[in-house]
Write a protein that holds these residues in place. Structure first.
Motif, short mmCIF file in Angstrom:
data_model
loop_
_atom_site.label_atom_id
_atom_site.label_comp_id
_atom_site.label_asym_id
_atom_site.label_seq_id
_atom_site.Cartn_x
_atom_site.Cartn_y
_atom_site.Cartn_z
N ILE A 36 3.06 46.91 -7.21
CA ILE A 36 2.92 47.45 -5.87
C ILE A 36 4.08 46.87 -5.07
N GLU A 37 4.86 47.74 -4.46
CA GLU A 37 5.99 47.31 -3.65
C GLU A 37 5.85 47.91 -2.25
N THR A 38 6.39 47.22 -1.27
CA THR A 38 6.28 47.71 0.11
C THR A 38 7.64 47.60 0.81
N PRO A 39 7.87 48.46 1.80
CA PRO A 39 9.14 48.39 2.54
C PRO A 39 9.24 47.14 3.42
N LYS A 45 7.07 42.07 -5.74
CA LYS A 45 6.20 42.89 -6.58
C LYS A 45 4.83 42.23 -6.64
N PHE A 46 3.81 43.04 -6.43
CA PHE A 46 2.43 42.58 -6.46
C PHE A 46 1.69 43.35 -7.55
N ARG A 102 2.24 50.14 8.31
CA ARG A 102 1.21 51.08 7.82
C ARG A 102 1.27 51.22 6.30
N GLU A 103 2.47 51.36 5.76
CA GLU A 103 2.62 51.50 4.30
C GLU A 103 2.17 50.24 3.58
N GLY A 110 -5.54 44.75 3.82
CA GLY A 110 -6.00 43.45 4.30
C GLY A 110 -4.91 42.39 4.36
N LEU A 111 -3.77 42.61 3.74
CA LEU A 111 -2.72 41.60 3.71
C LEU A 111 -2.13 41.37 5.10
#
Length: 186
Positions: A36-39, A45-46, A102-103, A110-111
Motif C-alpha cells: 500500500i503506497e500513498t502520495p 510501503k505498507f 484523503r487518499e 485511521g492512520l
C-alpha cells in the motif's frame, strides 16, 4: 522481474494455514499481499499481512478475519511490514494536500488521525507494537527524547508512546510489526 527477497518488490507472499472440515491441517491460502503506497509518504510501503479486531479462536479455517483500520482496536491485532525509504530532503509536498490526506486515509484507514499535523511523522496509537528490523536502519524518536538508531536484527517494544520513525540512511529500512490493540486509561 524482481526476486521475492528483493526489497524493491511490491508484494509479500503470505501463506495461511487452517483446519479442514475434517479437522486435518490445510494450507488455506497462498497469495501475494500488495504494498500500500500513498502520495503523502512517497516511497514508503505498507503491507497489511494479517489482523483481526478481536482475538480469534481455534480451530479455524484460516479464512482472513474482517478488519478495516490500519491500527487495531483494544483486543485486536495487526501483522504488518513497513518499508521506510531513505529521506529525501528535496521532496516536494503533494500539490493537493487535502487530496493526499484523503487518499492516505482511504488506503490506510485511521492512520492520519494518529498523526500530529504540527510535527510530521509524530504519532501515538493505543497499541503495544512488537517490532523487528529485518533490513536496514532507521531512527526512532520518542516525544522529547533523542533519536535512537535501530538496525537489522534489533527489536523494539513500543508501549503506546508518542513517536516518529525517520530513515536518514541511503537504503530502505524494513520493520516487521505486530500491533496489539490495548485500552488506554488516560
Amino acid at each position: 522481474m524482481a526476486e521475492k527477497n528483493d526489497p524493491a518488490n511490491s508484494s509479500v507472499r503470505r501463506i495461511v494455514t487452517g483446519d479442514g472440515t475434517d479437522g486435518t491441517p490445510v494450507v488455506a491460502s497462498d497469495s501475494d499481499v500488495p504494498a500500500i503506497e500513498t502520495p503523502l509518504m512517497p516511497g514508503a510501503k505498507f503491507f497489511s499481512l494479517w489482523g483481526a479486531d478481536a482475538l480469534p479462536s481455534l480451530p479455524n479455517s484460516g479464512e482472513e478475519p474482517p478488519f478495516r483500520t490500519w491500527f487495531p482496536p483494544a483486543g485486536g491485532f495487526r501483522f504488518e511490514l513497513i518499508e521506510l525509504p531513505p529521506e529525501n530532503e528535496n521532496a516536494t509536498p503533494p500539490a493537493d494536500m487535502k487530496q493526499a490526506l484523503r487518499e492516505t486515509e482511504n488506503r490506510l484507514p485511521g492512520l492520519i488521525q494518529t498523526m500530529d499535523p504540527k510535527e510530521p511523522g509524530m504519532h501515538r496509537t493505543d497499541t503495544i507494537d512488537l517490532i523487528y528490523v529485518t533490513e536496514g536502519a532507521c531512527l526512532l524518536t520518542l516525544d522529547g527524547a533523542a533519536p535512537v538508531t535501530v538496525g537489522t536484527g534489533d527489536a523494539v517494544v513500543l508501549n503506546g508512546q508518542r513517536h516518529a520513525w525517520r530513515n536518514p540512511h541511503g537504503s530502505p529500512c524494513r520493520l516487521l510489526t505486530v500491533s496489539l490493540g490495548v485500552k488506554r486509561d488516560v
